[in-house]
Design a protein around this motif. Structure first.
Motif, mmCIF file in Angstrom:
data_model
loop_
_atom_site.group_PDB
_atom_site.id
_atom_site.type_symbol
_atom_site.label_atom_id
_atom_site.label_comp_id
_atom_site.label_asym_id
_atom_site.label_seq_id
_atom_site.Cartn_x
_atom_site.Cartn_y
_atom_site.Cartn_z
ATOM 1 N N ILE A 91 0.809 -1.212 0.000
ATOM 2 C CA ILE A 91 0.000 0.000 0.000
ATOM 3 C C ILE A 91 0.849 1.271 0.000
ATOM 4 C CG2 ILE A 91 -0.201 -0.031 2.526
ATOM 5 C CD1 ILE A 91 -3.000 1.150 2.202
ATOM 6 N N GLY A 92 2.054 1.193 0.531
ATOM 7 C CA GLY A 92 2.930 2.363 0.583
ATOM 8 C C GLY A 92 4.010 2.354 -0.479
ATOM 9 N N GLU A 93 3.761 1.687 -1.591
ATOM 10 C CA GLU A 93 4.774 1.575 -2.646
ATOM 11 C C GLU A 93 5.233 2.955 -3.094
ATOM 12 O OE1 GLU A 93 5.451 -0.724 -6.931
ATOM 13 O OE2 GLU A 93 3.456 -0.637 -6.006
ATOM 14 N N GLY A 94 6.545 3.146 -3.122
ATOM 15 C CA GLY A 94 7.124 4.422 -3.521
ATOM 16 C C GLY A 94 7.337 5.383 -2.367
ATOM 17 N N LEU A 95 6.749 5.088 -1.222
ATOM 18 C CA LEU A 95 6.870 5.981 -0.067
ATOM 19 C C LEU A 95 7.921 5.522 0.935
ATOM 20 C CD1 LEU A 95 3.087 6.673 0.645
ATOM 21 C CD2 LEU A 95 4.711 8.126 -0.605
ATOM 22 N N SER A 96 8.209 4.233 0.933
ATOM 23 C CA SER A 96 9.144 3.670 1.898
ATOM 24 C C SER A 96 9.754 2.405 1.312
ATOM 25 C CB SER A 96 8.425 3.326 3.215
ATOM 26 O OG SER A 96 9.265 2.590 4.094
ATOM 27 N N PRO A 97 10.973 2.048 1.704
ATOM 28 C CA PRO A 97 11.503 0.752 1.288
ATOM 29 C C PRO A 97 10.684 -0.409 1.845
ATOM 30 C CG PRO A 97 13.226 2.142 2.254
ATOM 31 C CD PRO A 97 11.919 2.804 2.528
ATOM 32 N N ARG A 406 10.167 14.006 8.103
ATOM 33 C CA ARG A 406 11.039 12.884 7.760
ATOM 34 C C ARG A 406 11.575 13.099 6.354
ATOM 35 N NH1 ARG A 406 9.014 9.212 4.226
ATOM 36 N NH2 ARG A 406 9.972 7.152 3.982
ATOM 37 N N LEU A 407 12.861 12.819 6.148
ATOM 38 C CA LEU A 407 13.419 12.884 4.811
ATOM 39 C C LEU A 407 12.704 11.861 3.941
ATOM 40 C CD1 LEU A 407 15.764 14.015 2.962
ATOM 41 C CD2 LEU A 407 16.954 11.874 3.525
ATOM 42 N N PRO A 408 12.090 12.279 2.822
ATOM 43 C CA PRO A 408 11.415 11.306 1.959
ATOM 44 C C PRO A 408 12.416 10.336 1.331
ATOM 45 C CG PRO A 408 10.797 13.564 1.388
ATOM 46 C CD PRO A 408 11.961 13.648 2.307
ATOM 47 N N TRP A 409 11.976 9.120 1.145
ATOM 48 C CA TRP A 409 12.807 8.112 0.490
ATOM 49 C C TRP A 409 12.623 8.177 -1.011
ATOM 50 C CZ3 TRP A 409 10.733 3.512 -1.948
ATOM 51 C CH2 TRP A 409 11.728 2.629 -2.416
ATOM 52 N N PHE A 410 13.732 8.115 -1.736
ATOM 53 C CA PHE A 410 13.600 7.917 -3.169
ATOM 54 C C PHE A 410 14.705 6.995 -3.658
ATOM 55 C CE2 PHE A 410 17.082 10.725 -4.224
ATOM 56 C CZ PHE A 410 17.386 10.460 -5.550
ATOM 57 N N SER A 411 14.356 6.188 -4.647
ATOM 58 C CA SER A 411 15.297 5.259 -5.250
ATOM 59 C C SER A 411 14.935 5.127 -6.721
ATOM 60 C CB SER A 411 15.227 3.891 -4.565
ATOM 61 O OG SER A 411 16.095 2.969 -5.174
ATOM 62 N N ASP A 412 15.940 5.305 -7.572
ATOM 63 C CA ASP A 412 15.672 5.228 -9.010
ATOM 64 C C ASP A 412 16.473 4.118 -9.692
ATOM 65 O OD1 ASP A 412 18.228 6.194 -9.026
ATOM 66 O OD2 ASP A 412 17.768 8.116 -9.970
ATOM 67 N N TYR A 431 19.981 17.972 -3.776
ATOM 68 C CA TYR A 431 19.314 17.322 -4.899
ATOM 69 C C TYR A 431 19.383 18.258 -6.114
ATOM 70 C CZ TYR A 431 17.863 14.069 -1.353
ATOM 71 O OH TYR A 431 17.881 13.133 -0.337
ATOM 72 N N GLY A 432 20.435 18.071 -6.906
ATOM 73 C CA GLY A 432 20.673 18.947 -8.053
ATOM 74 C C GLY A 432 22.055 19.552 -7.966
ATOM 75 N N ALA A 458 13.016 11.894 -7.645
ATOM 76 C CA ALA A 458 13.202 12.859 -6.560
ATOM 77 C C ALA A 458 12.019 13.830 -6.481
ATOM 78 C CB ALA A 458 14.507 13.616 -6.764
ATOM 79 N N LYS A 459 11.531 14.251 -7.639
ATOM 80 C CA LYS A 459 10.397 15.164 -7.657
ATOM 81 C C LYS A 459 9.145 14.506 -7.084
ATOM 82 C CE LYS A 459 7.632 18.038 -10.795
ATOM 83 N NZ LYS A 459 7.827 19.283 -10.014
ATOM 84 N N LEU A 460 8.893 13.251 -7.476
ATOM 85 C CA LEU A 460 7.722 12.540 -6.966
ATOM 86 C C LEU A 460 7.801 12.321 -5.454
ATOM 87 C CD1 LEU A 460 7.154 9.873 -9.780
ATOM 88 C CD2 LEU A 460 5.740 11.890 -9.273
ATOM 89 N N ALA A 461 9.007 12.230 -4.923
ATOM 90 C CA ALA A 461 9.179 12.053 -3.489
ATOM 91 C C ALA A 461 8.918 13.345 -2.720
ATOM 92 C CB ALA A 461 10.588 11.547 -3.193
ATOM 93 N N GLY A 462 8.829 14.482 -3.438
ATOM 94 C CA GLY A 462 8.572 15.755 -2.781
ATOM 95 C C GLY A 462 9.811 16.589 -2.549
#
Length: 513
Positions: A91-97, A406-412, A431-432, A458-462
């Protein structure tokens, strides 16, 4: 023999997490428990994403996940009829590992943490009770009962992780206001016919019942309201007919059964000079959402790095003040929220019937079909939405993030910004493109810098393009710098006496003078 600077009273999940995090920060502690060993009952079971993220920093989240059961769906019943099924899964796909809810019984959880603590060279002292403690401006004096023998010890700090009847809190004199729900609740671990890996909930006026998988062996946890008060001590047969009917199950064998009252309380203080309280010693609330144990673990993470910095001479006392200000606000909100939710679930009358017969079966499935609603549900229950926006440690905003978030998680696939958090040190994330002036300021402050390519993930993570975030050892943002403003890092360091670089290797924590 040198006495460790921190005494932890209570070796449940909260105390064990505190000891583990202190050990990773290079701080010795002594952890005691009046019991003869770890608990034998499942008790708390839900392990949420934020807790698993904290374990990821310690390097063993995936190992813990392998011991539990991921909850794939929630079935809501009333009167023996299934009203709705909600898919949970990822349910939290993309929000947390860790985009799921994990079910793991507390006794297995505790034994796992104890083994990790022992590997770090710290061993729980069982059959050791706190008899008395006092403090002055320089130290804590404690009398311990070690198998009946009195020991007189001194410490820098005492941390009460000793549960609802906390001796540490009692001696500190902290008020513990709140109340107790009228109902008597039962809890059982039972073998049920068939196989179940989902969460089942019955919502009814004064007939609340839950079932969820407890152990990989197939054992199920049953929780509910005792329908009537029997003359003698309650036994499972007093609720068997009701729970089997409400959840449409057949119980084959009961491994453990107990009854309890549910409280909703928050201590008036979480800190007084050299004394801190955490977990159930500081706050109690209804079991809605499985928040209790996870909140205590969050208390431990919040306090550990602050104690470590103070003991290593890397901050002033104002940093320790932020433990209470950050965690007590969250505890009060949580108690109020779970209290309202629980009262609504078991309410009698038209309002309760409307919630159970129309709102839940119709609105929930509708909302769960929207990604935004599912993400909001996950953020709230998983505790990744906790923010310390009003903390003295928090300032600034960049894109959708503020200091305290909380620092948002992102992984590409090539970048994963949570990998850097495993150092459990202060760090600057960019970031940039990085501004040279900010890089120079970080270098002077001995602040590690991690630069990431700004992209769609990174953008989708906020995260903001060309934004910088000063990240605390617990993964929360202290400063969000939209324009990579220089001077803010230095100002925060001066105000709290912070030293961002890692402590000197092998440097012992100072003893009080």
């Amino acid at each position: 023999m040198n006495t460790p600077p921190v005494l932890i009273v209570g070796a449940g999940p909260t105390g064990l997490m505190l000891a583990l995090r202190l050990a990773r920060h290079g701080v010795d502690c002594r952890i005691i428990d009046k019991n003869s060993g770890p608990g034998q009952a499942s008790r708390a079971m839900a392990v949420h994403a934020r807790t698993l993220e904290f374990y990821q920093q310690l390097g063993f989240a995936d190992e813990l996940v392998s011991l539990g059961i991921k909850i794939n769906a929630m079935h809501i019943h009333e009167g023996g009829e299934e009203l709705v099924k909600l898919a949970l899964g990822e349910i939290g796909e993309g929000l947390s590992p860790y985009p799921f809810v994990l079910s793991l019984p507390q006794d297995e959880h505790e034994r796992f943490l104890i083994s990790k603590l022992a590997a770090a060279g710290v061993h729980v002292e069982w059959n050791v009770a706190l008899d008395l403690w006092t403090q002055d401006d320089s130290e804590v004096q404690a009398i311990l009962l070690n198998n009946g023998e009195r020991q007189y010890c001194t410490f820098n700090y005492i941390c009460g992780c000793d549960g609802a009847r906390s001796k540490v809190r009692e001696i500190a004199g902290f008020a513990f206001s709140g109340g107790t729900y009228d109902h008597l609740y039962y809890v059982a671990d039972a073998q049920v016919a068939g196989k179940n890996t989902d969460l089942h909930a019955h919502l009814g006026a004064n007939a609340f019942a839950l079932m969820l998988p407890v152990r990989t062996s197939g054992m199920q946890r049953l929780i509910g309201i005792l329908p009537d008060r029997p003359d003698g001590a309650p036994v499972f047969d007093d609720v068997r007919e009701q729970v089997e009917s409400l959840l449409n199950i057949q119980v084959e064998h009961v491994n453990w059964f107990s009854t309890y009252k549910v409280h909703h309380r928050v201590a008036a203080q979480f800190r007084e000079r050299r004394c801190f309280i955490l977990g159930d010693a500081a706050h109690l609330h209804s079991p809605v959402g499985g928040q209790g144990m996870n909140t205590g673990l969050g208390d431990a993470v919040n306090l550990a790095w602050k104690l470590a910095q103070k003991l290593r001479g890397q901050s002033n006392d104002a940093l320790l003040d932020t433990y209470e200000s950050e965690r007590i606000v969250f505890a009060r909100k949580l108690v109020a929220t779970t209290d309202r939710a629980f009262q609504a679930i078991v309410a009698q009358g038209i309002a309760g019937q409307f919630l159970r017969r129309w709102l839940v079966p119709h609105a929930l499935p509708f909302l769960s079909g929207f990604g935004r609603a599912r993400r909001l549900l996950f953020r709230t229950v998983s505790q990744i939405q906790i923010s310390y926006e009003d903390s003295a440690l928090s300032a600034g905003h960049a894109e959708y993030l503020r200091g305290g978030d909380r620092l948002p998680w992102f992984s590409d696939g090539t970048q994963d910004n949570f990998t850097a958090l495993r150092s459990m040190d202060w760090q600057l994330h960019i970031y940039g493109e990085a501004a040279p002036e900010l890089l120079d300021e970080a270098r002077v402050l001995k602040l590690p810098v991690h630069c990431y390519t700004f992209n769609v993930a990174a953008k989708l993570a906020g995260l903001g393009r060309d934004a910088a975030y000063l990240v605390r050892p617990d993964g929360h943002i202290a400063l969000a710098l939209h324009l990579q403003e220089s001077g803010a890092l230095r100002a925060l360091a001066l105000r709290l006496g912070l030293h961002f670089g890692p402590a000197e290797s092998g440097k012992a924590a100072p003893r009080p003078v």
